[in-house]
Design an enzyme around this catalytic site. Structure first.
Site, PDB file in Angstrom:
ATOM      1  N   ASP A  63      29.014  -5.854  16.977  1.00  0.00           N
ATOM      2  CA  ASP A  63      29.631  -5.233  18.146  1.00  0.00           C
ATOM      3  C   ASP A  63      28.605  -4.825  19.192  1.00  0.00           C
ATOM      4  OD1 ASP A  63      28.727  -3.223  16.342  1.00  0.00           O
ATOM      5  OD2 ASP A  63      30.001  -1.732  17.317  1.00  0.00           O
ATOM      6  N   GLU A 120      29.301  -0.675  14.586  1.00  0.00           N
ATOM      7  CA  GLU A 120      28.079   0.151  14.548  1.00  0.00           C
ATOM      8  C   GLU A 120      27.972   1.066  15.744  1.00  0.00           C
ATOM      9  OE1 GLU A 120      23.886   1.297  15.261  1.00  0.00           O
ATOM     10  OE2 GLU A 120      25.174   0.062  16.546  1.00  0.00           O
TER      11      GLU A 120
END
Length: 355
Positions: A63, A120
């Site tokens: 991400d 994350e």
């Protein structure tokens, strides 16, 4: 490959498309096991199992922060621009490429585990690596783990721990013209603030040859309801960043001692993130340091390497680009950072004695 990954937009909670693309690469490899897991279903774990003497874990998150009109990628004068070019699609691309190219290589010296995980950049509850740690800790086993956070191609070993506490002082509200009828919550908080301001943190803590610094700071302060009113509540957040020679429990005890006890002030724990020791004395980690020419420094801040350290796996941060570029609209990474890291990682994975 970095450009291709940048072009698959993957802000947190929207990693499905990039996970599909990475999974397609992994499932096309011979002799590799692949698992797709996580609460969002977008965390991938792939492993070689050739019975080699060491196992290296290569991990990176899929991400990015929200887009800032910075996709698709753009290449200009040897510099790659785009969301995630530093944090951390360049590191992820290097790791994925190495895993794909070397999984069946006859000279592979170390078995590999590749992990691409979701979530994350948002709250810890969504972190895909955390879900693997919780549900399948055996998948994180290895002799050393590499996390592709941006480091400019230098090993940043271990990480600091972090504790955040919320300090709340309560008093009695009153009109400031009749202050004696109230009890100023801010004034109750002042002695604690003074202790933080007067604190001298350790600024040179040597752990395995890496020099860490500590810090204790008020990071948020809130009080007051109007300019003519004695505040009945004052709240501050205090953040303690500590070196990995302390455990989280030791750091908490030290923090409470520094803050002290104050009448009318409650201290509650908001967040605790344990540190990660460098672990550079472990053979696989020492060989990695040698392969990168001994370029090592301490990691300031907390990263997911701590999850590996909790399981006894030495872990380092190793990625491309200037970490100061992370999350910026103009985020960019020199291509030479990517090619240099790829060459060094190939040398490490193909070097050493085979089992």
């Amino acid at each position: 490959m970095t450009g291709l990954l940048i072009d698959i937009e993957s802000p947190s909670h929207h990693e499905g498309a990039i996970a599909d693309a990475v999974e397609a690469v992994l499932r096309g490899l011979d002799g590799v096991s692949v698992e797709r897991t996580g609460d969002g279903g977008n965390t991938l774990v792939a492993r070689t199992d050739r019975g080699l003497s060491q196992r290296v874990v290569l991990a990176g998150h899929l991400d990015t922060v929200p887009l800032a009109d910075n996709t698709p990628h753009r290449l200009a004068d040897g510099v790659l621009h785009g969301c995630g070019s530093v944090d951390m699609k360049s590191g992820l691309a290097v790791y994925l490429s190495a895993f794909a190219r070397l999984a069946a290589h006859p000279d592979l010296a170390r078995d590999m585990t590749f992990i691409a995980y979701e979530g994350e950049e948002v709250a810890t509850e969504y972190n895909g690596l955390g879900h693997v740690e919780r549900d399948h800790p055996e998948w994180l086993a290895g002799d050393v783990a590499l996390l592709g956070e941006p480091t400019g191609g230098m090993i940043e070993a271990g990480c600091q721990g972090s504790i955040r506490v919320i300090c709340t002082a309560r008093g009695t509200r009153a009109h400031s013209a009749r202050a004696w009828l109230g009890d100023n919550a801010v004034h109750r908080l002042v002695p604690l603030l003074a202790r933080v301001a007067d604190y001298t943190p350790r600024d040179r803590v040597d752990v395995d040859g890496c020099i860490y610094r500590e810090g204790l700071n008020v990071v948020r302060l809130e009080a007051g309801v109007a300019n003519n009113t004695i505040p009945d509540e004052a709240v501050c957040a205090v953040n303690f960043r500590f070196a990995p020679d302390r455990t989280a429990d030791e750091a908490m005890a030290h923090l409470r001692e520094v803050l002290g006890e104050h009448e009318g002030v409650d201290i509650t724990v908001d967040d605790v993130a344990p540190p990660a020791a460098p672990g550079l004395n472990a053979p696989a980690a020492a060989e990695l340091v040698d392969a990168l020419g001994g370029r090592v420094r301490a990691k300031y801040g907390w990263t997911d390497v701590a999850r590996f350290a909790e399981l006894g796996v030495p872990a380092v941060n190793l990625g491309c680009g200037d970490p100061g570029q992370a999350h910026k609209p103009e985020e960019h990474c020199p291509v030479e950072h990517i090619t240099q890291l790829a060459a060094a990682l190939d040398g490490y994975l193909l070097g050493g004695e085979r089992a």
